[in-house]
Design an enzyme around this catalytic site. Structure first.
Site, PDB file in Angstrom:
ATOM      1  N   HIS A  10       0.811  -1.210   0.000  1.00  0.00           N
ATOM      2  CA  HIS A  10       0.000   0.000   0.000  1.00  0.00           C
ATOM      3  C   HIS A  10       0.848   1.266   0.000  1.00  0.00           C
ATOM      4  O   HIS A  10       2.052   1.242   0.296  1.00  0.00           O
ATOM      5  CB  HIS A  10      -0.953   0.004   1.204  1.00  0.00           C
ATOM      6  N   CYS A  21       2.802  -5.399   6.689  1.00  0.00           N
ATOM      7  CA  CYS A  21       2.493  -5.107   5.292  1.00  0.00           C
ATOM      8  C   CYS A  21       3.631  -4.314   4.639  1.00  0.00           C
ATOM      9  O   CYS A  21       4.522  -3.799   5.309  1.00  0.00           O
ATOM     10  CB  CYS A  21       1.175  -4.343   5.201  1.00  0.00           C
TER      11      CYS A  21
END
Length: 516
Positions: free
Chosen positions: A400, A419
């Protein structure tokens, strides 16, 4: 295209330990004796096997006979040397470590290695040392890695690098004068930087030549090359030289029987290098910095596929992040958290109800007692930024955007909760949406709308999250820190007394006890 094999974890009790590998026995159950090789050639072979540490292996694992046995019992010496050579050749060809828990990134293409042909060549060779040498140099970049391994092994044998002592909590700034730490810093860097050789190591001034040496060291270690010697740089300077030896040994074994690169366009994220590449064949189409999980929230190794992208994502905060990261912030200033787009929810009578955080006494809660769920609205302050790349997996890992752009200037970028944060998400987005109806103007309109919207990819993209601390670029070996300790885990498996795999007579593979 060659088949790719992910090697599974096997229990130690799954296979019995044979008294000798099948290929070490002839049709009459007598050891193969390499009849074409002279006694002198067998002695040279034994000498080469005694130097298997050059290849990252431990000679003691292979039963290499003592040199004096050649005179007292030449037949036995020949048989034991050839058997040791067969065991070593198997590990040189196929890799000694078969698999490790959680390491789905470890790949070997066993089927591509003609083990039986190699064993036949070893048995028939007049100079079997040459067979061992060729096998040892098979892994990609083996010669470059082995050359550096030899340097570090020599350094370790000479006593390693000087260790720096004193108050290493204080940052050493350019221009400082420090009679305790600066001479030690000079001595440490002089042991690995030829530019400082012959200089006055007692000089207590942190002057320009020493600052440049520190910058070179920081750049080589993947740190911020700012000449400020803080906690991370002090720790890296005090890393034992044996750690480098371990990483290079692991790098060699990981590369054995390595599969050919896929021709398919794919994404490779090297966790300890903090880099993402979009690759096609051997060519990198895109290369960018990434932020990965910190040591206590490690990014897992994954082989998955990216299937879609999401614009203006909301962030459903994982329970651990909510309890450990956000609860203290709510305790300090719930109104500020609310202004940052964080919403609080609670399950009441089976329904999810939004709660005004300014009405909650957060001091009554702790990380073990927090009955709320948190979500952050889409927007400029959202932790996921404006774009989320979806790659379904059981670990809830995705890539992201991020509002924390300043972190990409850091050398070591293990800051996330697992992440992958992207330095240039728009460039990856352009590649991911290739073949769809989306163009940049449409993307800009959706992002400006602040509405959450998803777009499937025309073709899913393979994504591999892997852990490779030794990279060879144009013949130059680059090493990065073992941030999760996975190289150390691999080295322990590499140094087990018994190999995880021995070759079979047919060129396949059987396991030996001790595989884990």
């Amino acid at each position: 295209m060659r088949a790719l094999f992910v090697l599974p974890l096997l229990a130690a009790s799954a296979f019995a330990l044979p008294t000798a590998p099948a290929w070490a026995l002839g049709v009459d159950s007598a050891p193969i004796t390499a009849e074409n090789a002279s006694q002198a050639a067998i002695e040279r072979l034994a000498g080469r096997l005694a130097r298997l540490e050059e290849d990252g292996l431990d000679p003691s694992h292979y039963g290499v006979p003592a040199a004096d046995l050649a005179a007292s019992d030449p037949g036995r010496f020949r048989a034991e040397t050839v058997r040791a050579a067969q065991l070593a050749l198997s590990d040189l060809l196929l890799g000694r470590v078969n698999g490790l828990r959680g390491r789905v990134d470890l790949r070997r293409d066993i089927a591509s290695v003609p083990v039986a042909a190699w064993m036949a060549e070893l048995a028939a060779a007049a100079e079997p040392v040459q067979v061992i040498d060729r096998a040892a140099d098979l892994p990609p970049d083996a010669r470059a890695i082995k050359a550096l391994l030899a340097q570090y092994r020599a350094g370790a044998a000479a006593g390693g690098w000087p260790r720096i002592t004193g108050d290493l909590r204080r940052t050493l700034e350019p221009g400082d004068v420090d009679a305790a730490r600066v001479p030690q810093l000079r001595a440490r860097l002089a042991s690995s930087d030829a530019a400082l050789a012959g200089t006055d190591l007692s000089n207590p001034s942190y002057d320009l030549p020493l600052q440049e040496a520190v910058r070179r060291f920081q750049a080589a270690e993947g740190l911020e090359a700012d000449a400020r010697v803080g906690a991370i740089t002090w720790t890296t300077l005090n890393q034992p030289i044996e750690t480098k030896v371990t990483q290079l040994r692991v790098a060699l074994d990981m590369r054995r029987a390595q599969p050919a690169p896929s021709a398919e366009r794919r994404i490779e994220v090297n966790i300890p290098q903090f880099r993402l590449q979009l690759v096609e064949g051997n060519r990198a189409l895109l290369d960018m910095a990434v932020i990965v999980g910190r040591r206590d929230r490690q990014t897992p190794m994954l082989n998955v596929r990216m299937t879609s992208v999401q614009f203006n994502p909301q962030w459903g905060v994982p329970e651990r992040n909510a309890r450990e990261d956000l609860l203290p912030r709510f305790q300090r200033n719930p109104a500020a958290m609310q202004a940052g787009g964080f919403r609080l929810y609670q399950r009441i009578d089976g329904e999810t109800v939004e709660v005004d955080p300014t009405t909650v006494d957060f001091s009554a809660y702790n990380r073990n007692n927090f009955p709320y769920y948190i979500r952050q609205d889409a927007g400029d302050r959202n932790a996921l930024g404006h774009i989320k790349f979806v790659m379904p997996n059981n670990d809830a890992i995705y890539m992201h955007d991020t509002p924390d752009r300043h972190l990409f200037t850091r050398g070591q970028r293990a800051f996330s909760s697992g992440c992958i944060r992207l330095e240039r998400p728009m460039e990856l987005l352009s590649a991911a949406l290739s073949g769809t109806s989306w163009d940049r103007a449409q993307v800009d309109r959706v992002l400006a709308s602040r509405a959450t919207r998803s777009a499937p990819l025309a073709r899913s993209i393979p994504v591999r999250l892997h852990y490779t601390t030794v990279i060879v670029d144009g013949g130059r070996v680059i090493m990065r820190p073992d941030i999760y300790g996975l190289d150390a885990d691999y080295a322990r498996a590499l140094d087990r007394a018994t190999s995880q795999r021995v070759a079979s007579a047919e060129g396949g593979a059987t396991r030996r006890a001790g595989a884990r």
